[in-house]
Design a protein around this motif. Structure first.
Motif, PDB file in Angstrom:
ATOM      1  N   TRP A 205      34.067  21.093  38.099  1.00 35.81           N
ATOM      2  CA  TRP A 205      34.873  22.792  37.708  1.00 35.81           C
ATOM      3  C   TRP A 205      33.924  23.974  37.090  1.00 35.81           C
ATOM      4  CZ3 TRP A 205      35.588  17.364  35.592  1.00 35.81           C
ATOM      5  CH2 TRP A 205      37.153  16.825  36.255  1.00 35.81           C
ATOM      6  N   GLU A 206      34.114  24.518  37.986  1.00 33.04           N
ATOM      7  CA  GLU A 206      33.237  26.099  38.352  1.00 33.04           C
ATOM      8  C   GLU A 206      33.804  26.600  37.104  1.00 33.04           C
ATOM      9  OE1 GLU A 206      32.598  27.569  41.771  1.00 33.04           O
ATOM     10  OE2 GLU A 206      30.834  25.845  42.200  1.00 33.04           O
ATOM     11  N   GLY A 207      34.827  26.819  36.499  1.00 35.57           N
ATOM     12  CA  GLY A 207      35.328  27.998  36.638  1.00 35.57           C
ATOM     13  C   GLY A 207      35.355  27.466  34.052  1.00 35.57           C
ATOM     14  N   LEU A 208      34.976  25.500  33.823  1.00 36.16           N
ATOM     15  CA  LEU A 208      34.844  25.087  33.067  1.00 36.16           C
ATOM     16  C   LEU A 208      34.317  25.790  31.818  1.00 36.16           C
ATOM     17  CD1 LEU A 208      35.785  22.517  30.938  1.00 36.16           C
ATOM     18  CD2 LEU A 208      33.565  21.721  31.541  1.00 36.16           C
ATOM     19  N   ARG A 209      34.440  26.711  30.616  1.00 36.20           N
ATOM     20  CA  ARG A 209      33.703  27.496  29.252  1.00 36.20           C
ATOM     21  C   ARG A 209      33.708  26.496  28.588  1.00 36.20           C
ATOM     22  NH1 ARG A 209      32.809  29.167  33.470  1.00 36.20           N
ATOM     23  NH2 ARG A 209      32.878  31.159  34.380  1.00 36.20           N
ATOM     24  N   VAL A 210      32.849  26.496  27.822  1.00 33.17           N
ATOM     25  CA  VAL A 210      32.761  25.092  26.439  1.00 33.17           C
ATOM     26  C   VAL A 210      31.410  26.467  25.702  1.00 33.17           C
ATOM     27  CG1 VAL A 210      31.083  23.582  25.753  1.00 33.17           C
ATOM     28  CG2 VAL A 210      32.456  22.895  27.538  1.00 33.17           C
ATOM     29  N   ASN A 211      32.358  26.730  24.336  1.00 33.98           N
ATOM     30  CA  ASN A 211      32.153  27.016  22.950  1.00 33.98           C
ATOM     31  C   ASN A 211      31.287  25.706  21.875  1.00 33.98           C
ATOM     32  OD1 ASN A 211      32.894  29.984  24.278  1.00 33.98           O
ATOM     33  ND2 ASN A 211      34.552  30.309  23.381  1.00 33.98           N
ATOM     34  N   LEU A 212      30.480  26.334  21.607  1.00 37.90           N
ATOM     35  CA  LEU A 212      29.848  25.583  20.223  1.00 37.90           C
ATOM     36  C   LEU A 212      30.293  26.489  19.021  1.00 37.90           C
ATOM     37  CD1 LEU A 212      26.466  24.043  22.329  1.00 37.90           C
ATOM     38  CD2 LEU A 212      29.302  22.814  21.834  1.00 37.90           C
ATOM     39  N   LEU A 213      30.737  25.522  18.552  1.00 40.01           N
ATOM     40  CA  LEU A 213      30.727  26.554  17.081  1.00 40.01           C
ATOM     41  C   LEU A 213      29.537  25.951  15.960  1.00 40.01           C
ATOM     42  CD1 LEU A 213      34.060  27.216  17.169  1.00 40.01           C
ATOM     43  CD2 LEU A 213      32.774  28.708  17.696  1.00 40.01           C
ATOM     44  N   GLU A 214      29.535  26.336  14.885  1.00 37.12           N
ATOM     45  CA  GLU A 214      29.259  26.045  13.932  1.00 37.12           C
ATOM     46  C   GLU A 214      27.672  25.235  14.152  1.00 37.12           C
ATOM     47  OE1 GLU A 214      31.357  24.927  10.949  1.00 37.12           O
ATOM     48  OE2 GLU A 214      30.309  25.009   9.435  1.00 37.12           O
TER      49      GLU A 214
ATOM     50  N   LEU B 189      30.067  17.911  35.037  1.00 37.20           N
ATOM     51  CA  LEU B 189      31.234  18.486  34.265  1.00 37.20           C
ATOM     52  C   LEU B 189      31.533  19.977  35.247  1.00 37.20           C
ATOM     53  CD1 LEU B 189      31.671  15.571  33.571  1.00 37.20           C
ATOM     54  CD2 LEU B 189      32.959  17.386  30.960  1.00 37.20           C
ATOM     55  N   PHE B 190      30.343  20.782  35.416  1.00 42.28           N
ATOM     56  CA  PHE B 190      30.084  21.623  35.343  1.00 42.28           C
ATOM     57  C   PHE B 190      30.241  22.415  37.009  1.00 42.28           C
ATOM     58  CE2 PHE B 190      28.019  21.961  30.376  1.00 42.28           C
ATOM     59  CZ  PHE B 190      29.311  22.873  30.516  1.00 42.28           C
TER      60      PHE B 190
ATOM     61  N   SER C 218      25.658  15.808  27.534  1.00 45.16           N
ATOM     62  CA  SER C 218      26.258  14.344  28.160  1.00 45.16           C
ATOM     63  C   SER C 218      27.858  15.590  29.546  1.00 45.16           C
ATOM     64  CB  SER C 218      27.638  14.123  27.117  1.00 45.16           C
ATOM     65  OG  SER C 218      28.603  13.125  27.530  1.00 45.16           O
ATOM     66  N   ARG C 219      27.917  16.589  28.608  1.00 47.84           N
ATOM     67  CA  ARG C 219      28.637  17.540  29.935  1.00 47.84           C
ATOM     68  C   ARG C 219      28.074  17.964  31.117  1.00 47.84           C
ATOM     69  NH1 ARG C 219      30.956  16.797  25.548  1.00 47.84           N
ATOM     70  NH2 ARG C 219      33.040  17.825  25.304  1.00 47.84           N
ATOM     71  N   ILE C 220      25.998  18.222  31.604  1.00 48.89           N
ATOM     72  CA  ILE C 220      25.881  18.740  32.311  1.00 48.89           C
ATOM     73  C   ILE C 220      25.796  17.999  33.074  1.00 48.89           C
ATOM     74  CG2 ILE C 220      23.252  19.599  32.346  1.00 48.89           C
ATOM     75  CD1 ILE C 220      23.743  21.430  30.116  1.00 48.89           C
TER      76      ILE C 220
ATOM     77  N   VAL D 156      20.978  11.761  38.562  1.00 55.33           N
ATOM     78  CA  VAL D 156      21.988  12.626  38.198  1.00 55.33           C
ATOM     79  C   VAL D 156      21.898  13.585  39.440  1.00 55.33           C
ATOM     80  CG1 VAL D 156      22.678  12.551  36.089  1.00 55.33           C
ATOM     81  CG2 VAL D 156      20.866  14.686  37.350  1.00 55.33           C
ATOM     82  N   PRO D 157      22.003  13.600  41.068  1.00 53.91           N
ATOM     83  CA  PRO D 157      21.509  13.908  42.309  1.00 53.91           C
ATOM     84  C   PRO D 157      23.758  15.245  42.633  1.00 53.91           C
ATOM     85  CG  PRO D 157      22.337  11.746  42.631  1.00 53.91           C
ATOM     86  CD  PRO D 157      22.408  11.842  41.444  1.00 53.91           C
ATOM     87  N   TRP D 158      24.579  14.632  41.275  1.00 54.11           N
ATOM     88  CA  TRP D 158      25.588  15.657  41.163  1.00 54.11           C
ATOM     89  C   TRP D 158      25.614  16.683  40.742  1.00 54.11           C
ATOM     90  CZ3 TRP D 158      25.321  10.028  40.548  1.00 54.11           C
ATOM     91  CH2 TRP D 158      25.123  10.135  39.079  1.00 54.11           C
ATOM     92  N   VAL D 159      24.685  16.884  39.841  1.00 52.74           N
ATOM     93  CA  VAL D 159      24.361  18.181  38.853  1.00 52.74           C
ATOM     94  C   VAL D 159      23.004  19.671  40.785  1.00 52.74           C
ATOM     95  CG1 VAL D 159      23.463  19.198  37.361  1.00 52.74           C
ATOM     96  CG2 VAL D 159      24.264  16.897  37.005  1.00 52.74           C
TER      97      VAL D 159
END
Lengths: 118, 145
Positions: free
Chosen positions: B23-32, B19-20, B13-15, B56-59
């Motif tokens: 906001w180039e500074g966005l970081r996502v950590n997935l836990l578990e 979103l990335f 969803s985020r990709i 999704v031409p904005w990616v």
């Protein structure tokens, strides 16, 4: 490099795509809606489908989610099998320009004839 | 079984929403969410992007490039992934920056701190603390004062 005369400039209508064989090489030849001729190797770099059976569509871009813009004068051919796109002038795949492309060939018009160089 | 799927859904969803890119500074950590799905997910997403970019031409980058740059995944639960196979996962993901060591302590099913034993020392250091320090830049100051 050798020049190959194909046919008169008016033979293909703007927007038309066709497969041609030049010196034993299968090429996808197309004429953009603006009238420019372009030639790519007629074999998708993904799984070798014939691009000449694909679709000529405008290059689509966007700046944010939900934003679809058609780029003036930029066209891609879309592979009929898996929808890979290739810039009709350069053969570069806009999704992965570093790794995916097909070879492009120079097409000119000389004395009213379409001429491919390879 | 749902945790990896939830992580994948949220990443997809985020990709695909861009979103990335936005906001180039966005970081996502997935836990578990487990470890073994990561390379496959990158391959699969790249393949879909090559085929469906126009949807999704904005990616503007391959999803795997976004993930290497901006997504981190905790090692817990390692399940039955042994050291040899874990190193293969890192190789397949083409990045030693993506995994962060975690145990999930004090949950009853927490990973042991020994789960990375047998992994190359340099890679162990990356996973055990270097990647975490890069993900949380203020942590080093908190630790060292």
């Amino acid at each position: 490099m050798k020049k190959h005369v194909l046919f008169p400039v008016d033979e293909m209508k703007p927007g038309e795509i066709r497969g041609v064989t030049v010196d034993n090489l299968d090429l996808m030849l197309l004429r953009t809606p603006e009238g420019q001729y372009c030639a790519l190797l007629d074999r998708c770099s993904h799984m070798a489908a014939k691009l000449s059976l694909g679709t000529l569509v405008p290059m689509i871009t966007g700046d944010f989610g939900g934003d679809f813009q058609l780029v003036d004068g930029e066209w891609v051919v879309r592979c009929p099998w898996h929808r890979y796109e290739f810039d009709v002038k350069t053969g570069v795949c806009p999704a992965d320009p570093k790794h995916v492309r097909v070879r492009s060939y120079e097409v000119t018009t000389e004395d009213g004839q379409v001429v491919v160089t390879r | 079984m749902a945790a990896p799927q939830a992580g994948q859904n949220q990443l997809l969803s985020r990709i695909s929403a861009g979103l990335f890119d936005r906001w180039e500074g966005l970081r996502v950590n997935l836990l578990e969410t487990g470890v073994a799905w990561v390379p496959w997910f990158m391959w699969r997403l790249d393949q879909q992007y090559r085929e469906l970019r126009a949807e999704v031409p904005w990616v503007k980058q391959l999803p795997s490039d976004h993930m290497r740059r901006a997504v981190r995944v905790s090692t817990q639960p390692m399940t039955d992934v042994n050291a040899k196979n874990f190193m293969k996962l890192v190789e397949m993901a083409e990045s030693d920056r993506m995994y962060l060591f975690a145990t999930d302590y004090p949950h009853y099913d927490a990973d042991s701190i020994s789960v990375l034993n047998g992994v190359d020392k340099e890679l162990q250091d990356r996973i055990r603390y270097k990647n975490a320090l890069e993900s949380f830049p203020r942590m080093e100051k908190l630790i060292n004062g």
